[in-house]
Design a protein around this motif. Structure first.
Motif, PDB file in Angstrom:
ATOM      1  N   CYS A 224       0.827  -1.207   0.000  1.00 15.01           N
ATOM      2  CA  CYS A 224       0.000   0.000   0.000  1.00 15.01           C
ATOM      3  C   CYS A 224       0.860   1.255   0.000  1.00 15.01           C
ATOM      4  N   ALA A 225       0.442   2.214  -0.796  1.00 17.06           N
ATOM      5  CA  ALA A 225       1.005   3.563  -0.747  1.00 17.06           C
ATOM      6  C   ALA A 225      -0.074   4.468  -0.166  1.00 17.06           C
ATOM      7  N   VAL A 226       0.223   5.036   0.989  1.00 15.45           N
ATOM      8  CA  VAL A 226      -0.742   5.871   1.705  1.00 15.45           C
ATOM      9  C   VAL A 226      -0.241   7.307   1.715  1.00 15.45           C
ATOM     10  N   HIS A 227      -1.002   8.194   1.065  1.00 12.58           N
ATOM     11  CA  HIS A 227      -0.705   9.625   1.118  1.00 12.58           C
ATOM     12  C   HIS A 227      -1.771  10.288   1.978  1.00 12.58           C
ATOM     13  N   SER A 228      -1.340  10.889   3.059  1.00 15.92           N
ATOM     14  CA  SER A 228      -2.290  11.572   3.948  1.00 15.92           C
ATOM     15  C   SER A 228      -1.804  12.995   4.203  1.00 15.92           C
ATOM     16  N   ASN A 229      -2.669  13.796   4.754  1.00 16.63           N
ATOM     17  CA  ASN A 229      -2.273  15.163   5.094  1.00 16.63           C
ATOM     18  C   ASN A 229      -1.290  15.189   6.257  1.00 16.63           C
ATOM     19  N   ASN A 230      -1.137  14.054   6.923  1.00 19.75           N
ATOM     20  CA  ASN A 230      -0.202  13.951   8.040  1.00 19.75           C
ATOM     21  C   ASN A 230       1.170  13.435   7.595  1.00 19.75           C
ATOM     22  N   GLY A 231       1.292  13.054   6.308  1.00 21.18           N
ATOM     23  CA  GLY A 231       2.524  12.443   5.823  1.00 21.18           C
ATOM     24  C   GLY A 231       2.220  11.167   5.079  1.00 21.18           C
ATOM     25  N   SER A 232       3.242  10.549   4.525  1.00 26.76           N
ATOM     26  CA  SER A 232       3.065   9.350   3.720  1.00 26.76           C
ATOM     27  C   SER A 232       3.512   8.106   4.475  1.00 26.76           C
ATOM     28  N   CYS A 233       2.897   6.976   4.120  1.00 25.25           N
ATOM     29  CA  CYS A 233       3.267   5.670   4.672  1.00 25.25           C
ATOM     30  C   CYS A 233       3.282   4.654   3.546  1.00 25.25           C
ATOM     31  N   MET A 234       4.061   3.622   3.745  1.00 21.10           N
ATOM     32  CA  MET A 234       3.999   2.475   2.842  1.00 21.10           C
ATOM     33  C   MET A 234       3.853   1.224   3.688  1.00 21.10           C
ATOM     34  N   ILE A 235       2.993   0.320   3.228  1.00 17.17           N
ATOM     35  CA  ILE A 235       2.786  -0.955   3.906  1.00 17.17           C
ATOM     36  C   ILE A 235       3.387  -2.058   3.048  1.00 17.17           C
ATOM     37  N   ILE A 236       4.222  -2.895   3.655  1.00 21.80           N
ATOM     38  CA  ILE A 236       4.795  -4.054   2.981  1.00 21.80           C
ATOM     39  C   ILE A 236       4.455  -5.292   3.814  1.00 21.80           C
ATOM     40  N   PRO A 237       3.509  -6.137   3.363  1.00 27.29           N
ATOM     41  CA  PRO A 237       3.224  -7.372   4.101  1.00 27.29           C
ATOM     42  C   PRO A 237       4.416  -8.312   4.034  1.00 27.29           C
ATOM     43  N   ARG A 238       4.653  -9.028   5.120  1.00 23.89           N
ATOM     44  CA  ARG A 238       5.843  -9.872   5.229  1.00 23.89           C
ATOM     45  C   ARG A 238       5.457 -11.315   5.528  1.00 23.89           C
ATOM     46  N   GLU A 239       6.462 -12.142   5.700  1.00 23.45           N
ATOM     47  CA  GLU A 239       6.238 -13.546   6.011  1.00 23.45           C
ATOM     48  C   GLU A 239       5.463 -13.697   7.322  1.00 23.45           C
ATOM     49  N   CYS A 240       4.769 -14.827   7.440  1.00 25.80           N
ATOM     50  CA  CYS A 240       3.906 -15.097   8.592  1.00 25.80           C
ATOM     51  C   CYS A 240       2.895 -13.948   8.719  1.00 25.80           C
ATOM     52  N   ASP A 241       2.749 -13.364   9.877  1.00 27.30           N
ATOM     53  CA  ASP A 241       1.777 -12.285  10.063  1.00 27.30           C
ATOM     54  C   ASP A 241       2.430 -10.913  10.133  1.00 27.30           C
ATOM     55  N   LEU A 242       3.728 -10.833   9.877  1.00 26.92           N
ATOM     56  CA  LEU A 242       4.437  -9.561   9.992  1.00 26.92           C
ATOM     57  C   LEU A 242       4.028  -8.570   8.913  1.00 26.92           C
ATOM     58  N   VAL A 243       4.135  -7.301   9.237  1.00 24.10           N
ATOM     59  CA  VAL A 243       3.940  -6.212   8.297  1.00 24.10           C
ATOM     60  C   VAL A 243       5.031  -5.177   8.549  1.00 24.10           C
ATOM     61  N   ARG A 244       5.574  -4.617   7.479  1.00 21.71           N
ATOM     62  CA  ARG A 244       6.536  -3.516   7.598  1.00 21.71           C
ATOM     63  C   ARG A 244       5.837  -2.209   7.254  1.00 21.71           C
ATOM     64  N   LEU A 245       6.013  -1.203   8.110  1.00 20.63           N
ATOM     65  CA  LEU A 245       5.518   0.141   7.847  1.00 20.63           C
ATOM     66  C   LEU A 245       6.696   1.070   7.602  1.00 20.63           C
ATOM     67  N   TYR A 246       6.670   1.780   6.479  1.00 19.86           N
ATOM     68  CA  TYR A 246       7.568   2.900   6.234  1.00 19.86           C
ATOM     69  C   TYR A 246       6.790   4.164   6.577  1.00 19.86           C
ATOM     70  N   ILE A 247       7.328   5.000   7.449  1.00 18.48           N
ATOM     71  CA  ILE A 247       6.581   6.135   7.992  1.00 18.48           C
ATOM     72  C   ILE A 247       7.378   7.415   7.777  1.00 18.48           C
ATOM     73  N   GLN A 248       6.782   8.348   7.056  1.00 15.55           N
ATOM     74  CA  GLN A 248       7.446   9.630   6.824  1.00 15.55           C
ATOM     75  C   GLN A 248       7.429  10.465   8.098  1.00 15.55           C
ATOM     76  N   LEU A 249       8.582  11.060   8.429  1.00 17.26           N
ATOM     77  CA  LEU A 249       8.720  11.844   9.655  1.00 17.26           C
ATOM     78  C   LEU A 249       9.052  13.290   9.308  1.00 17.26           C
ATOM     79  N   SER A 250       8.735  14.172  10.216  1.00 17.87           N
ATOM     80  CA  SER A 250       9.097  15.582  10.042  1.00 17.87           C
ATOM     81  C   SER A 250      10.368  15.867  10.836  1.00 17.87           C
TER      82      SER A 250
END
Length: 605
Positions: A224-250
């Protein structure tokens, strides 16, 4: 302690690899499988256990399959087939704007990405290496490297053993014919050789967190590519039940006002998740499980000024190019660097090719790295930019981002990597196989074996075993005039002065693997009667294929058309050991194939 007492030993090796990350273990495994005398060292006392890089692109899956490692990767990894895109909602928060295929690469054999943490990916290579008698030696660091002025002499590398055995010194001098620095973005090898990194650092600061989420977000198992007014995020589903979040910071989240530098102590996984929660509204996301891994980074886009010194010392992976991780290129670029280099080292060490072959490593992979940086600058700007809204008409629109995502698909998947003409890539007869682009990887397609009609993907009969694959598309050999043309070609290839014998040394089948692919149908051809292209006594019954369907017409057929080859007259297609098409030619221009190999290979004495 006197220096003499500190020396553990002096040793010799053909290839010394410094760094056991993805680039290093890819190279070590390829060389070990080729029977090369190789050592690989790493300063880390243990292998990576979690986190780090995690995405494998479609072309890299093909590459692992060529070494016999693809099935394990697919068994252990998560597959990403669909991508979802979220943008600001008029009512506040975010909403889904569209869904699309995760990969835009029509010819991909594996039309998806896979995700698995770096340690597990490295373990696939480590286990394969150990089966061939090579293990990573840890913890060891290099302390000096001395380059010889003579091509014939070895290079001296001094190693320091950080945990030496009892009663042994901690220092060792290794004389290596070749050295590979695969030791990361802060590469000791690169710095020791005075190689600069050219490029710049962006202002984008991102956090990464791996976790098992508790969420009502409906696309949590999609990229997932998430563009929000609070910043952007990316979701990368991983093995088993893991998920990776990339989170834009100020800057205010992580930058120390006094120094202007990122201060990791100002941020932690809980704070990262709190930032993400604002971007995900109205959806909830949290975790009740321990955080698996987290880090912070600033995007830096740099390429080394050169990738080798005297074609004796090389750098690969993050040691020679750095970029954003969100497009899933880092580990893929690194492993494909050394996939490119390994067979070339093996050929030179065996005396099959002269040292000039190694110049093509930098020629091919540095241009790729520069193209990657150009792409990454555009992609990072789009991903990190503010979304377009009624109040911000200068922001990034969903349509703009989606178009870039799909346009760059061939490049990001690795399928569209193209090597320009060089000593090992000749495109003068491209029209003979108009859809097999010289300089690009062999397009997958299913053919059937003439002897038993068993279907095979062409890539599975072209393993990464250091041999050049000579594919003779013999056309319709059921036609007598075409059969005569093929016999003439076979006679020419069988002559002592042909490339097959001139550059095949004492055992041509160890240098060249010749396959025949006929356009005739299985009902019309006996493999015993099929005229094959090289009159080599070791030609095996399994080397004759047909462009026809399997017995149930489920797969196969249409290969000549897909490759743009005349089904009546055929063509010669040469695929180099790493799977790239390097020359195509009509039967009547076999001398150009001879000349191709003569441009870099050493003739039989």
């Amino acid at each position: 302690m006197p220096l003499a007492d500190a020396i553990t030993k002096a040793s010799k090796v053909d290839v010394l690899i410094i760094g056991a990350g993805p680039a290093g273990v890819m190279c070590a495994n390829a060389l070990a499988m080729a029977g090369v005398n190789v050592r690989i060292i790493d300063q880390r006392p243990v292998k990576v256990a979690a986190g780090q890089a995690d995405g494998i692109q479609p072309r890299t899956i093909e590459v692992l399959q060529s070494y016999g490692l693809g099935e394990r990767l697919l068994r252990e990894a998560n597959q990403m087939h669909m991508a979802a895109f979220y943008n600001p909602s008029p009512s506040g928060g975010i909403e889904r704007t569209s869904r699309a295929p995760d990969v835009t690469a029509p010819s991909a054999r594996y039309p998806f990405e896979v995700t698995l943490h770096q340690g597990a990916i490295e373990a696939i290579f480590l286990d394969s290496m150990e089966a061939h008698g090579v293990s990573v030696e840890r913890p060891i660091v290099p302390t000096s490297i001395e380059l010889s002025q003579s091509e014939e002499e070895l290079k001296d590398v001094t190693l320091k053993h950080l945990n030496p055995a009892e009663h042994q010194g901690d220092s060792e001098i290794v004389k290596a014919k070749f050295v590979l620095g695969a030791d990361g973005a802060h590469s000791w090898v690169r710095k020791s050789l005075g190689i600069s990194m050219d490029g710049e650092q962006t202002d984008y600061i991102w956090g990464v967190v791996d976790m098992v989420p508790d969420t009502d977000f409906p696309d949590i198992r999609c990229k997932c590519a998430v563009h929000s007014n609070n910043g952007s995020c990316m979701i990368i589903p991983r093995e088993c039940d893991l998920v990776r979040l990339y989170i834009q910071l100020s800057d205010r989240d992580v930058v120390d006002p006094a120094t202007g530098r990122v201060d990791k102590s100002k941020m932690g996984p809980d704070k990262l998740l709190a930032v993400a929660q604002k971007s995900f509204k109205p959806f909830e996301i949290s975790t009740s499980s321990p955080i698996d891994w987290w880090t912070l980074y600033i995007i830096g886009q740099r390429v080394a000024s050169k990738f080798s010194v005297n074609e004796r010392v090389f750098i690969a992976g993050d040691a020679c190019h750095t970029h954003s991780p969100k497009a899933g290129q880092g580990m893929n670029a690194s492993m494909n660097d050394t996939h490119n280099l390994a067979w070339k080292l093996a050929h030179v060490l065996r005396g099959w090719s002269d040292l000039s072959l190694l110049k093509t490593y930098e020629f091919e992979r540095r241009k790729y790295a520069q193209d990657l940086i150009d792409f990454d600058k555009k992609f990072s700007k789009l991903f990190s930019g503010k979304p377009r809204t009624e109040e911000n008409q200068d922001g990034v629109s969903h349509e703009e981002f989606l178009e870039a995502f799909q346009t760059f698909g061939l490049f990001t998947s690795g399928i569209g990597v193209h090597y320009e003409p060089s000593a090992i890539t000749h495109n003068q007869h491209q029209s003979c196989a108009s859809k097999l682009i010289v300089g690009e990887r062999m397009v997958p397609h299913v053919f059937v074996r003439a002897a038993d009609a068993r279907p095979y993907d062409i890539q599975d009969v072209l393993p990464s075993d250091t041999r050049f694959k000579v594919l003779v598309f013999v056309g319709n050999i059921a036609d007598s005039s075409q059969a005569d043309r093929v016999r003439t070609l076979a006679d020419e290839i069988g002559r002592p002065e042909s490339f097959y014998h001139k550059y095949g040394h004492e055992a041509p089948s160890k240098v060249f693997d010749v396959l025949s692919i006929a356009s005739a149908k299985k009902q019309d051809v006996d493999y015993t009667g099929a005229t094959y292209a090289a009159q080599a006594p070791e030609q095996h019954w399994s080397k004759v294929l047909l462009d026809d369907t399997d017995m149930y017409a489920r797969v196969g057929g249409g290969g000549y058309e897909r490759y743009g080859i005349d089904a009546q007259r055929g063509a010669i297609v040469v695929v180099r050991p790493d799977g790239y098409v390097v020359i195509v030619a009509p039967f009547e221009r076999l001398e150009d194939v001879h000349a191709y190999f003569g441009s870099f290979m050493v003739a039989r004495s």
